[in-house]
Design a protein around this motif. Sequence first.
Motif, short mmCIF file in Angstrom:
data_model
loop_
_atom_site.label_atom_id
_atom_site.label_comp_id
_atom_site.label_asym_id
_atom_site.label_seq_id
_atom_site.Cartn_x
_atom_site.Cartn_y
_atom_site.Cartn_z
N PRO A 104 0.80 -1.24 0.00
CA PRO A 104 0.00 0.00 0.00
C PRO A 104 0.83 1.29 0.00
O PRO A 104 0.35 2.34 -0.41
CB PRO A 104 -0.81 -0.11 1.30
N GLU A 105 2.08 1.24 0.52
CA GLU A 105 2.93 2.44 0.61
C GLU A 105 2.23 3.54 1.43
O GLU A 105 2.22 4.72 1.05
CB GLU A 105 3.26 2.97 -0.81
N ASP A 106 1.62 3.14 2.56
CA ASP A 106 0.89 4.11 3.41
C ASP A 106 1.69 4.54 4.63
O ASP A 106 1.16 5.19 5.54
CB ASP A 106 -0.46 3.53 3.84
N GLY A 107 2.94 4.10 4.71
CA GLY A 107 3.78 4.48 5.84
C GLY A 107 3.59 3.64 7.07
O GLY A 107 4.28 3.83 8.06
N VAL A 108 2.64 2.71 7.01
CA VAL A 108 2.37 1.87 8.17
C VAL A 108 3.29 0.64 8.17
O VAL A 108 3.95 0.35 9.17
CB VAL A 108 0.89 1.43 8.21
N GLY A 109 3.33 -0.04 7.03
CA GLY A 109 4.13 -1.25 6.94
C GLY A 109 5.55 -0.96 6.52
O GLY A 109 5.93 0.20 6.36
N PRO A 110 6.35 -2.01 6.35
CA PRO A 110 7.75 -1.84 5.92
C PRO A 110 7.82 -1.25 4.50
O PRO A 110 6.94 -1.48 3.67
CB PRO A 110 8.31 -3.25 5.98
N LYS A 111 8.87 -0.52 4.26
CA LYS A 111 9.04 0.08 2.94
C LYS A 111 9.41 -1.02 1.91
O LYS A 111 9.98 -2.05 2.25
CB LYS A 111 10.12 1.15 3.00
#
Length: 636
Positions: free
Chosen positions: A15-22
């Motif tokens: 998702p690239e939402d800043g929640v998960g790992p890059k």
Amino acid sequence: MTVPIWFCVFSNYQPEDGVGPKLEHQLALEPFASVIRNPSLKAANGGHGMVALHTTTDDLYSRLWCVHEVERAIVEEDVEIKASMSQKYINLMVGRVEQFLGLGATLNDCFRAAGVQDDEEKLVKLILQQANGFDGLDKVVEDFRREQLPDIIFEKLIRKGLTRLDGASTSARANAAVVFAACQAHGAGQLQHATTNPEVSERIRLAGLLGNDELRWQDIEVLDLEDLQMTLIRKGLLTLDGASTSARADAAIVFAACQMHGGGQLEHATNPEVRERIRLALRGGDRFCDDKLRWQDLEVIDLEDLKLGQIFRLGVRTLAEDITQLRQSTKLSLALAGEGLGAKGCKTLFEAIAKQKQITDLSLRLGRNKLGAEGGQAVFEGIAQLKQITKLNLNLGDNHLGADGGQAVSEGIAQLKQITDLSLDLEGNILGDKGGQAVFEAIAQLKQITDLSLDLGSNDLGFEGGIVLSEGMVQLKQITDLSLRLGHNKLGAVGGKAVSEGIAQLKQITKLSLHLGYTLLGFEGSKAVSEGIAQLKQITDLSLDLGHNILGDEGGQAVFEAIAQLKQITKLNLNLGDNHLGADGGQAVSEGIAQLKQITDLSLLEFVENLSGARECPVATPWQILILCPYDYAVF
């Protein structure tokens, strides 16, 4: 049993939402490579490898992630990778390829038509770190995509001539319809690239011989393989050496091959009994004597009867009837000249004849069979068993018997004590004086004989041969009909005189045919022959050939004096060709003939050519006489 399935879409947090790992952190972990290297995926461990799903909503190969995953799976050892496509997807690809083909597209254009190529920049770094980078990736993916194309794509491309079987996928090379299309488009050599089972490959190869471009595999696969080969053989498109193993053992197919291509096909047949039966049905070693003969007729005949039929050249379909007739008949005539019997075949022939005890009249034409001395021995052994024969016509001309072979034949003839009529042709056998002597000594023992025809022409007989002939003739006092051919032998004057002295003793003879052409008689020899004939006062039918003996005027005079004494003669055939008689010699002969007032049948062969160009016949008689000249025919 359950099979765990892992979907690569769930291996990354995207998702690239800043929640998960890059994403870059995830890439550093090589999540897909870690999974694809898992031992549980290996075929050796019962794993099922990777399946690439193709859909109509998006192109698998437009995502660099997917391309990367395909490449990693392919290079990983013992991981099976396959494609899964819906029928809708296949239909869509086929439609694209057909559209491109219609527009004159190239082969690579057609492969691109099966999907959409679109570059992405994701994972570029990772790919560049791999061996060969994007070039290696492109090659791997291209090969994979080609390998996973439906077989029908390759069939269409092959029929258009855009590729061959060696450029097709593994699956296509094992697909009978694709292989058949390749062979139709590019020839049977394409089979070397096929991986179809042997029967399918054989069926395709054979079908290709029909040369019908409209055929499809569906037409061929339903045909019986033996029926297909039978059709090809009867059309002359296939020989037995090109047929299948089963066909070469099939009696009906082998028989058809021999009918179409000759007996030489038997060397490729594998069933010994079938091969022997067909061999026995052939005549002259190569062809059937009956075009309507079928294997069904042949297979029911007793093998021994077939052997007898082959020896005596009897019909096959009428064999039973012919053998019955043979065993009841007292007369047998066989013309086997030039059939390559050899000594072995000759022995087999006489062994069969010897069993026919009822035969009393036998005629065998065995000339030009390469019998040799061994064959002469076989003739002796066979003839010796024919004790009941009273009439024999035996032609052994041009068989290279030699002195030993001639002697063997003679010993066999000598045992036919009851024979009354003998015709023996030994011309061109290089008997020499020794072989000639054996012949005359044998005939001298035939005390019942009254009719004798003997041909010893071209046998290297010298004057000694003439002498022993004379000694043999003296003992045949009972002869009434004699034909003696001694042409092309070096008898000379001495031999000619000896022959004439022997013939002069035959006081019972009424018909004489004496051929002494090319025997070097000269004047002295011709004079002696003429004087001998002059003593046969009872003769009514005379054929005398003294051609090519250089008689000269004096020889012509001698012939005149002899002929003039034959007051009983009614039929005369005289050949004095090429003897340099001249006008005087010709006149002398003519005057002698003119005294034969009782003659009704006269033939003068090559007489006028001796008359130094004279064009008028000097024979002053009321008959029409046929004069045979070298260049024209004239009736006087």
